[in-house]
Design a protein around this motif. Structure first.
Motif, mmCIF file in Angstrom:
data_model
loop_
_atom_site.group_PDB
_atom_site.id
_atom_site.type_symbol
_atom_site.label_atom_id
_atom_site.label_comp_id
_atom_site.label_asym_id
_atom_site.label_seq_id
_atom_site.Cartn_x
_atom_site.Cartn_y
_atom_site.Cartn_z
ATOM 1 N N THR A 100 -0.344 7.293 -8.770
ATOM 2 C CA THR A 100 -1.366 7.674 -7.799
ATOM 3 C C THR A 100 -1.284 9.174 -7.518
ATOM 4 O O THR A 100 -2.291 9.874 -7.479
ATOM 5 N N LEU A 101 -0.041 9.654 -7.311
ATOM 6 C CA LEU A 101 0.113 11.073 -6.977
ATOM 7 C C LEU A 101 -0.449 11.939 -8.097
ATOM 8 O O LEU A 101 -1.161 12.910 -7.857
ATOM 9 N N LYS A 102 -0.140 11.532 -9.328
ATOM 10 C CA LYS A 102 -0.639 12.277 -10.473
ATOM 11 C C LYS A 102 -2.179 12.305 -10.467
ATOM 12 O O LYS A 102 -2.799 13.289 -10.777
ATOM 13 N N ALA A 103 -2.745 11.157 -10.067
ATOM 14 C CA ALA A 103 -4.198 11.049 -10.109
ATOM 15 C C ALA A 103 -4.870 11.868 -9.021
ATOM 16 O O ALA A 103 -5.965 12.370 -9.188
ATOM 17 N N ILE A 104 -4.193 12.016 -7.845
ATOM 18 C CA ILE A 104 -4.903 12.689 -6.748
ATOM 19 C C ILE A 104 -4.469 14.129 -6.523
ATOM 20 O O ILE A 104 -5.227 14.912 -5.945
ATOM 21 N N LEU A 105 -3.260 14.497 -6.977
ATOM 22 C CA LEU A 105 -2.828 15.870 -6.713
ATOM 23 C C LEU A 105 -3.495 16.850 -7.678
ATOM 24 O O LEU A 105 -3.765 16.505 -8.829
ATOM 25 N N PRO A 106 -3.768 18.051 -7.200
ATOM 26 C CA PRO A 106 -4.359 19.050 -8.120
ATOM 27 C C PRO A 106 -3.377 19.376 -9.246
ATOM 28 O O PRO A 106 -2.178 19.416 -9.039
ATOM 29 N N ALA A 156 0.795 -1.228 0.000
ATOM 30 C CA ALA A 156 0.000 0.000 0.000
ATOM 31 C C ALA A 156 0.831 1.283 0.000
ATOM 32 O O ALA A 156 0.595 2.156 -0.834
ATOM 33 N N PRO A 157 1.819 1.423 0.925
ATOM 34 C CA PRO A 157 2.563 2.682 0.921
ATOM 35 C C PRO A 157 3.242 2.932 -0.417
ATOM 36 O O PRO A 157 3.252 4.064 -0.919
ATOM 37 N N LYS A 158 3.745 1.849 -1.011
ATOM 38 C CA LYS A 158 4.429 1.989 -2.300
ATOM 39 C C LYS A 158 3.457 2.499 -3.370
ATOM 40 O O LYS A 158 3.749 3.434 -4.090
ATOM 41 N N THR A 159 2.261 1.866 -3.413
ATOM 42 C CA THR A 159 1.305 2.281 -4.458
ATOM 43 C C THR A 159 0.769 3.664 -4.171
ATOM 44 O O THR A 159 0.543 4.450 -5.088
ATOM 45 N N MET A 160 0.601 3.966 -2.872
ATOM 46 C CA MET A 160 0.028 5.274 -2.547
ATOM 47 C C MET A 160 0.968 6.393 -2.967
ATOM 48 O O MET A 160 0.532 7.473 -3.322
ATOM 49 N N LEU A 161 2.284 6.119 -2.879
ATOM 50 C CA LEU A 161 3.243 7.167 -3.206
ATOM 51 C C LEU A 161 3.769 7.045 -4.629
ATOM 52 O O LEU A 161 4.690 7.759 -5.008
ATOM 53 N N SER A 162 3.180 6.161 -5.407
ATOM 54 C CA SER A 162 3.686 5.999 -6.773
ATOM 55 C C SER A 162 3.319 7.219 -7.612
ATOM 56 O O SER A 162 2.314 7.883 -7.351
ATOM 57 N N PRO A 163 4.153 7.528 -8.604
ATOM 58 C CA PRO A 163 3.868 8.698 -9.456
ATOM 59 C C PRO A 163 2.454 8.632 -10.040
ATOM 60 O O PRO A 163 1.781 9.654 -10.124
#
Ligand code: FES
Lengths: 136, 256
Positions: free
Chosen positions: B246-252, B237-244
């Motif tokens: 996921t970040l791309k998908a959730i960050l504005p 989970a931590p790895k996927t949560m911090l993957s580029p």
């Protein structure tokens, strides 16, 4: 010549009704295990609330004693203790089922996990009690 | 060998004759070595040719003869009649599946789920045959061996109340097979299977009732496979949560 296939309706899948957990003993034990969480949570919340009140107003100690000594509170505590023990025992057993340890070629039985965890529970409970008695 | 007679109560559904399912009783002779499937075969051969049920190997290998025997999912070829001496014996189709005819259930739902978990070895790149086989140690084999014994008999689905309540749940056998490949040292398909097993209807639906493992006739422990899959997922989970991704998908995203 054409052969026409007739398709007959199937009996649709039946979703389980609300009483499904009475159908067999394992399901019932499972349901009781889940239900025990309610008592574990309720007891913890009441306890935390009481400690919080005592901490913010030490003058309420005699009031606190009255509450815990009331028949309602004693009965609730006994019921909660029974359910909490059941909760712990079933989960200790499940730990052994989910994470059996391999010793040589053999896997440990869940009963071992139950035993070891119970011993730890007794030791820790005893230590906590000692702490209170010594602290008094 | 001494012969006795048992009365079996069999659930019938013959849509070509009547819309309503019903029970029919048969008297069958049995000996110490007669299994429920033998009784059904006796009925079909000698008493009532219209009875429909599935079977093939008669030895607990093909997984096709499952039925609910007195409410408990069992392989009829591995359930002895004498165990029910003095008790009533009711044979019904496996629970939690639509019924096509008599004891024959529709297992399309499971077949779809089975395909979904990609029950084969996935490699990033196939190495050419000249390079030889993918080697595996005994220890590595041990990690998944029991889960490869699944015969898809679906007793676990008939026993699982979570599946009984929610048809979309991926379920015990499909997850056990997914884990069989996830835990295989030769497999590299974690990325392809994780979104399926960790889907909302995947392993997290399981609340550890454990009846799947109780009824499994092959000693597979699907409940264990499900929990192991949960542990692997939680560690990822931590790895996927911090993957580029996921970040791309959730960050504005600026002016977008
Ligand atoms: S007939 Fe093959 S498993 Fe029973």
């Amino acid at each position: 010549m054409s052969t026409k296939k007739t398709h007959y309706p199937e009996i649709p899948r039946k979703n389980l009704g609300p009483g499904w957990w009475l159908a067999n003993r394992h399901y019932t034990v499972y349901m009781i295990r889940e239900l025990t969480s309610f008592f574990v949570t309720a007891f913890s919340l009441i306890y935390i609330y009481q400690v919080y009140r005592l901490a913010s107003n030490p003058g309420t100690y005699s009031q606190y004693l009255d509450t815990v000594r009331s028949p309602a509170m004693i009965s609730f505590s006994i019921v909660a203790l029974g359910f909490t023990l059941f909760h712990s025992v079933t989960w200790f057993y499940l730990i052994g089922k989910i994470q059996p340890i391999k010793i040589g070629r053999k896997k440990t039985s869940p009963l071992l996990a139950l035993g070891i965890n119970t011993v730890f529970l007794v030791i820790i409970s005893f230590a906590v009690l000692q702490l209170f008695i010594v602290g008094k | 060998m001494e012969t006795d007679t048992a009365t079996i109560r069999v659930a019938r559904y013959r849509p070509e004759k009547s819309e309503k399912p019903y029970f029919q009783e048969y008297k069958v002779p049995y000996r110490k070595d007669t299994v429920v499937l033998d009784a059904l075969n006796q009925v079909k051969a000698e008493q009532d040719g219209t009875l429909a049920y599935r079977w093939s190997c008669r030895m607990g290998v093909c997984g096709s003869c499952g039925a609910n025997v007195n409410g408990v999912p069992k392989l009829t070829c591995a359930t002895f009649l004498h165990e029910f001496k003095g008790k009533s014996l009711t044979i019904e189709p496996l629970a939690n599946f639509p019924v096509i005819k008599d004891l024959v259930v529709n297992i399309d739902d499971f077949m779809e789920k089975l395909l979904k978990v990609k029950p084969w070895i996935i490699r990033d790149k196939q190495s050419p045959p000249e390079e030889g086989e993918y080697k595996q140690s005994g220890k590595e084999l041990d990690r998944y061996a029991q889960f490869s014994s699944c015969i898809n008999c679906l007793l676990c689905y008939a026993a699982c109340p979570i599946y009984g309540l929610n048809e979309d749940f991926l379920g015990p056998a499909a997850t056990a097979l997914a884990y069989r490949y996830i835990a295989d040292s030769r497999d590299q398909g974690k990325k392809a299977r994780f979104p399926i097993v960790h889907d909302l209807e995947g392993v997290w639906e399981c609340t550890l009732i454990g009846e799947c493992s109780v009824v499994c006739p092959k000693g597979v422990d699907p409940m264990l496979a499900i929990q192991k899959t949960k542990i692997l997922g939680a560690m990822e989970a931590p790895k996927t949560m911090l993957s580029p991704e996921t970040l791309k998908a959730i960050l504005p995203r600026g002016g977008e």
